[in-house]
Scaffold this active site. Structure first.
Site, PDB file in Angstrom:
ATOM      1  CE1 TYR A   1      -3.723   2.492   0.701  1.00 40.17           C
ATOM      2  CE2 TYR A   1      -2.326   3.307   2.478  1.00 40.17           C
ATOM      3  CZ  TYR A   1      -3.431   3.458   1.660  1.00 40.17           C
ATOM      4  OH  TYR A   1      -4.247   4.556   1.791  1.00 40.17           O
TER       5      TYR A   1
ATOM      6  CG  ASP B   1       6.037   4.033   1.004  1.00 44.17           C
ATOM      7  OD1 ASP B   1       6.185   4.643   2.081  1.00 44.17           O
ATOM      8  OD2 ASP B   1       4.928   3.892   0.456  1.00 44.17           O
TER       9      ASP B   1
ATOM     10  CE  LYS C   1       0.704   5.693   7.973  1.00 39.27           C
ATOM     11  NZ  LYS C   1      -0.753   5.613   8.083  1.00 39.27           N
TER      12      LYS C   1
END
Length: 390
Positions: free
Chosen positions: A138, A222, A249
């Site tokens: 994702y 990522d 995050k």
């Protein structure tokens, strides 16, 4: 918890499905949070849970950490956003350079935006269009990185990405042999949550690095979720130097954040001083409140804190595995592998633990030993209850 929440009744009238985030939906509908403090969240019915979701790994220090709140309030008291750069983004970029060794950074407002910016940077730098990524990972909600065949994605966008199986050296070698001279970047999450928190193999990562370089493509990592696993991110465990890194995050301290890092050469397309070809704005990108909160969160998350939290997560994983559960992940990130994740979610919630809707557990520094032990007991009770139903 069987009573219909009045807030849900209101929500479905004005929000499709009753909320804004697909990732937080759990049938028949999720509870609504009203407050959080440390490792605890209270919902609109008054039910308290230990937060092992932490806004899908973003809240590394739990809720309402006083030093982070103070940093955000101090910044906000002088203005929340400007049509000018501020020292806060300089401070944050210097901090990320120190932690990662990646020399230059640009900021945005989410992990999705970070991946969009990363893809644009790779294409602008190489003059190529094709991106290779890996199934199950994702990378946000950008059209190019959602699941193959996703509704609303134009075929022309999907066709500019090649999706390969993870950890398949042969498939990657074949793809690079056939398409390598058209590949702008190889995009990888080294331990993707959606794919079950299964770490990439060293052989696979080494092959990505070697063949990307050989074909003039960029290796883009990522680290939006995995950055928490090391002082400078998970990629440092693999001994590789990415050409581009995306973060989000935990680097926002609980506020909206995204970032990409790279060398001055790779990021020069964004630089007006280098006649950059990419204009990329963002009204709230690098706003002082987020930058101040994020920098404080990172300074609090030093090597000792990282090692302690990873150790706690590894110990919890060992204990749950010894009890017969399948648990993937590394350090402070764990993934419970079960057939019925919805049933698991509700069992854990009833037993006082909030996890991700896919079985993700994310520890925070706000948790004490007693709370981690409560998490272990709740998982075991939930697992036992699900086994009894079969």
């Amino acid at each position: 918890m069987t009573t219909v929440d009045p807030l849900y009744t209101r929500a479905v009238e004005v929000l499709p499905g009753g909320n804004t985030r697909s990732t937080v939906f759990v049938a028949p509908h999720p509870p609504y949070a009203v407050r959080g403090s440390g490792a605890v969240v209270v919902d609109s019915t008054g039910h308290e849970v230990i937060d092992c979701n932490n806004n899908y790994t973003a809240l590394i220090h739990g809720h309402a950490h006083p030093e982070i709140l103070e940093a955000a309030a101090t910044a906000a008291s002088s203005g929340t956003a400007f049509g000018l750069p501020t020292h806060y983004e300089v401070d944050m970029a210097e901090l990320l350079r120190h932690r990662t060794g990646v020399p230059q950074w640009r900021f945005c407002n989410s992990g999705t935006e970070a991946v969009m910016m990363l893809v644009r940077a790779a294409r602008a730098h190489t003059g190529r269009d094709l991106i290779i990524r890996f199934s199950g990972s994702y990378h946000g909600t950008y059209d190019g990185v959602v699941s193959q065949g996703a509704s609303g994605v134009p075929a022309a966008v999907a066709d500019s990405f090649i999706v390969l199986p993870p950890n398949d050296v042969t498939a990657f070698e074949t793809a690079m042999r056939e398409h390598g001279d058209r590949v702008a970047a190889v995009l990888i999450d080294l331990m993707p949550n959606r794919a079950g928190l299964v770490p990439s193999t060293q052989e696979f990562v080494d092959t990505l690095r070697t063949l990307s370089t050989a074909h003039g493509a960029l290796l883009a990592v990522d680290e939006i979720i995995t950055f928490r696993l090391g002082f400078g991110g998970l990629h440092q465990r693999y001994g590789i130097t990415p050409d581009l890194v995306s973060l989000g995050k935990i680097i926002g301290g609980g506020y909206p954040i995204g970032a990409i890092g790279g060398s001055p050469d790779v990021l020069s397309s964004f630089s007006p001083l280098a006649n950059g070809t990419v204009a990329w704005g963002g009204t709230f990108s690098a706003n002082p409140v987020t930058m101040a909160a994020g920098a404080t969160a990172l300074r609090l998350f030093d090597t000792e804190r990282i090692e302690d939290l990873n150790s706690a997560g590894d110990q919890l994983r060992i204990e749950l595995s010894a009890a017969g559960l399948t648990v993937n992940g590394s350090g402070s990130l764990l993934r419970l592998v079960v057939e019925d994740t919805t049933a698991l979610w509700w069992e854990l919630y009833r037993h006082g633990v909030l996890v991700g809707t896919n079985g993700l557990l994310s520890l925070s520094t706000a948790m004490n030993d007693e709370q981690i032990e409560s998490i272990r007991h709740a998982v075991l009770r939930a697992h036992s209850a699900l086994d009894t139903r079969v």
